[in-house]
Write an enzyme that holds these catalytic residues in place. Structure first.
Site, PDB file in Angstrom:
ATOM      1  CG  ASP A 104      66.840  92.628  33.786  1.00 46.46           C
ATOM      2  OD1 ASP A 104      66.798  92.495  32.549  1.00 46.46           O
ATOM      3  OD2 ASP A 104      66.717  93.736  34.347  1.00 46.46           O
ATOM      4  CG  ASP A 105      69.656  91.923  30.296  1.00 49.34           C
ATOM      5  OD1 ASP A 105      68.509  91.817  29.856  1.00 49.34           O
ATOM      6  OD2 ASP A 105      70.295  92.991  30.284  1.00 49.34           O
ATOM      7  CB  CYS A 147      63.844  94.714  29.303  1.00 45.61           C
ATOM      8  SG  CYS A 147      65.633  94.784  29.390  1.00 45.61           S
ATOM      9  NE  ARG A 189      61.837  93.093  32.260  1.00 50.25           N
ATOM     10  CZ  ARG A 189      62.298  92.598  33.413  1.00 50.25           C
ATOM     11  NH1 ARG A 189      61.477  92.533  34.452  1.00 50.25           N
ATOM     12  NH2 ARG A 189      63.536  92.198  33.526  1.00 50.25           N
ATOM     13  CE  LYS A 225      64.107  95.949  33.486  1.00 60.10           C
ATOM     14  NZ  LYS A 225      65.354  95.572  32.789  1.00 60.10           N
ATOM     15  CG  HIS A 238      61.900  98.442  31.627  1.00 61.29           C
ATOM     16  ND1 HIS A 238      62.849  97.773  30.890  1.00 61.29           N
ATOM     17  CD2 HIS A 238      61.941  99.733  31.199  1.00 61.29           C
ATOM     18  CE1 HIS A 238      63.448  98.592  30.056  1.00 61.29           C
ATOM     19  NE2 HIS A 238      62.912  99.803  30.231  1.00 61.29           N
ATOM     20  CG  HIS A 252      69.906  95.075  33.244  1.00 63.33           C
ATOM     21  ND1 HIS A 252      70.578  96.272  33.283  1.00 63.33           N
ATOM     22  CD2 HIS A 252      69.118  95.128  32.143  1.00 63.33           C
ATOM     23  CE1 HIS A 252      70.216  97.018  32.255  1.00 63.33           C
ATOM     24  NE2 HIS A 252      69.333  96.348  31.538  1.00 63.33           N
ATOM     25  CG  ASP A 266      64.610  90.275  30.543  1.00 68.12           C
ATOM     26  OD1 ASP A 266      65.686  89.654  30.483  1.00 68.12           O
ATOM     27  OD2 ASP A 266      64.539  91.466  30.893  1.00 68.12           O
ATOM     28  CG  ASN A 267      66.523  90.301  27.162  1.00 71.20           C
ATOM     29  OD1 ASN A 267      65.709  91.181  27.445  1.00 71.20           O
ATOM     30  ND2 ASN A 267      67.739  90.277  27.687  1.00 71.20           N
ATOM     31  CE  LYS A 285      68.593  94.100  26.850  1.00 73.14           C
ATOM     32  NZ  LYS A 285      68.823  94.663  28.200  1.00 73.14           N
TER      33      LYS A 285
END
Length: 567
Positions: free
Chosen positions: A43-44, A81, A85, A143, A145, A232, A338-339, A395
């Site tokens: 995540d990130d 995010c 996803r 996660k 989201h 994250h 994710d990014n 991001k």
């Protein structure tokens, strides 16, 4: 190894290739041994954080995965995010999935429109739904989201333990703003409490391993989705892992950025003559900070590194478990992020008072507390710029710093080991690739009695097995859009428009093979290429129902504070 085409370590069995090329039910039933599938999502995570991409953070498990698979140096995501996803799980362009924009930041002209529902809509079908129909056991931890309107248990997962929202404490269920004082965890769709010794990366891995163990007796292949919330914000890690990094980052963010860029050049992921993008005006010189400020910032980066380190430790636990149970050689493993890295720091940029005030009132962000459960620190723009490794921005932006992410694919004995490729690919290509690897037909136009969107991604399998020269034909590519910032990439070429104040508001053309940091606009020098990509981008907007927000759109001004908009 050749950057454009992996060497085949071993050919796929004839039955699996037959199923991938024309996967009807009979071919699927004849497959001798269907592969397990495991997606591991960070995540990130910054492009340059991990060792396979030149990073200095201790990540031996991801190096092990890369040594047994293929590392992509030209893989792309969405800038944030939820859209990412949604694309990962469905193989459908973000603007059709319900996440044309982030649910938290929809503009008024987007609200209620098809593709902008703010949750994973019913017109797309997830990998879990498809694979469960084909006899796979399906598991998810981490996660979600993708909206509170449906949860993993309703979207194909047999077992799940998930965080519904996009962020929260890594040690407990405390939230991130006054309208979200606690976040929601679900086990198999029902509210779940956290154990006293909870730490996100450790617990998600514990649960995934438990699901794998419980499902072994069934003899079914599994599809696992391990969706970490690290790294994250908030920056949280166990003290013993933070201690490994001590004062490692006291040289500052300029030194880290330069070192990582040089490392990427050294391993061949960046051209030797590429130029580091200028530092953003909003990033202060490290030497302008006081010694106390430097120690504080170095500690922040040490905590971030510890989060990545701990994530890697848990990847190692999964790999070891699969090896002990004899499943590793029959498991396709995907690792990606994710990014790009997150630049927001609500404690220093009070652009969203519900979060800034919440952190100030409820947490201790003093130096000695950083990384503990009682702190709530953020990565921040300077370190995010360093993590983006020479790219502009991070991001939320469709610049390379926001959408250029790591990707490692491992399938022992079936695809190349230890290889590296610069083939263009995106998140929408993951789902069709995995289905083809498993010999499972893509669904459509109906699934479970409902009309569904056709997958927009391309299968990477023919390329990975040496049957094709590339993943995308010449001039074919993918579009990117978020908050009115737009881009289209085909081969080495990218057009991009960044709205003010981040950009000029005008379109530009870049050759990413020579200029990965988007410094030289070639639109005037290459008008035919520029026109062709503009035409392709307009088709992308039209075909996917993209609704651009107004020119004066501000994401935080658009954000509500009622909780329902923050799923």
């Amino acid at each position: 190894m050749d950057h454009g085409k992996p060497v085949i370590a071993a050919l796929i069995s004839g039955l699996v290739l037959l199923a991938a090329c024309a996967p009807d039910a009979g071919a699927r039933e004849q497959a001798a041994e269907r592969p397990n599938i495991l997606i591991i999502l960070a995540d990130d995570l910054a492009y340059s954080d991990i060792a396979p991409y030149g990073g200095e953070i201790d990540t031996p498990s991801l190096s092990r995965l890369a040594d047994n698979g293929i590392t992509f140096s030209y893989f792309h995501t969405s800038p944030m995010c939820s859209p990412s996803r949604a694309m990962l799980l469905t193989g459908v362009a973000q603007h059709r999935t319900g996440y044309g924009s982030m649910a938290e930041f929809l503009s008024e002209n987007q609200r209620g429109q098809p593709g902008y529902e703010g949750y994973l809509n019913d017109r797309v079908v997830t990998l879990a739904e498809i694979l469960r129909e084909e006899g796979y056991a399906t598991y998810m931890t981490g996660k979600w989201h993708l909206g509170g309107q449906s949860n993993p248990a309703q979207r194909g997962f047999d077992r799940s333990f998930t965080l519904v929202q996009g962020a929260g404490s890594h040690f407990d269920d405390r939230g991130y703003a006054d309208f979200m004082p606690t976040v929601t965890y679900l086990r198999d769709g029902e509210p779940a409490a956290l154990p006293d010794d909870f730490y996100s990366s450790d617990f998600y891995t514990d649960e995934m391993i438990r699901y794998l163990d419980e499902g072994r007796e069934s003899g079914e292949p599994f599809f696992g989705y391990l969706s970490f919330t690290a790294p994250h914000w908030p920056l949280h890690a166990p003290a013993e892992t933070i201690a490994k990094y001590g004062d490692r980052y006291l040289e500052g963010w300029e030194a880290l950025r330069s070192n990582r860029f040089a490392a990427l050049q050294r391993i061949g992921m960046v051209p030797p003559d590429a130029v580091l993008a200028p530092s953003l005006d909003s990033v202060p010189d490290w030497e302008s900070l006081t010694p106390e400020q430097q120690r504080y910032q170095a500690r922040l980066m040490a905590v971030y590194a510890a989060m990545v380190d701990r994530l890697d430790q848990n990847v190692g636990r999964i790999l070891d478990h699969l090896e002990r149970t004899g499943e590793l050689d029959n498991t396709i493993i995907i690792f990606t992020s994710d990014n790009g890295p997150e630049a927001i720091d609500f404690t220093t940029d009070p652009i969203f008072p519900p979060a800034t005030d919440w952190v100030a009132e409820n947490f201790d962000n003093s130096l000695d507390s950083l990384g503990s459960a009682e702190s709530y620190p953020f990565y921040g723009r300077p370190w995010a710029q360093a993590g983006a490794a020479g790219h502009r921005y991070y991001k939320t932006f469709v610049a390379q710093g926001g959408i250029h992410s790591p990707l490692i694919i491992s399938w022992p004995g079936r695809i190349d080991s230890g290889g590296r490729t610069r083939a263009f690919a995106t998140l929408v290509d993951i789902a069709p690739t995995l289905l083809d690897m498993a010999g499972v037909a893509r669904p459509g136009p109906r699934f479970a009695g409902r009309l569904i969107e056709t997958m927009t991604g391309r299968s990477m399998l023919p390329y990975l097995t040496g049957e094709a020269e590339g993943i995308y034909p010449e001039w074919d590519g993918q579009g990117f859009e978020l908050f009115g910032n737009e881009a289209f990439i085909a081969g080495d070429w990218k057009i991009m428009r960044l709205r003010r104040p981040a950009g000029s508001g005008e379109w530009a053309l870049y050759n990413l093979a020579r200029d990965p940091n988007e410094l030289t606009d070639l639109s005037a020098a290459e008008p035919a290429i520029f026109a062709r990509l503009m035409e392709r981008h307009r088709a992308y907007l039209r075909d996917n129902g993209v609704i651009l927000p107004p020119d004066d759109f501000n994401m935080f001004a658009a954000a509500g504070a009622d909780g329902d908009d923050h799923q």
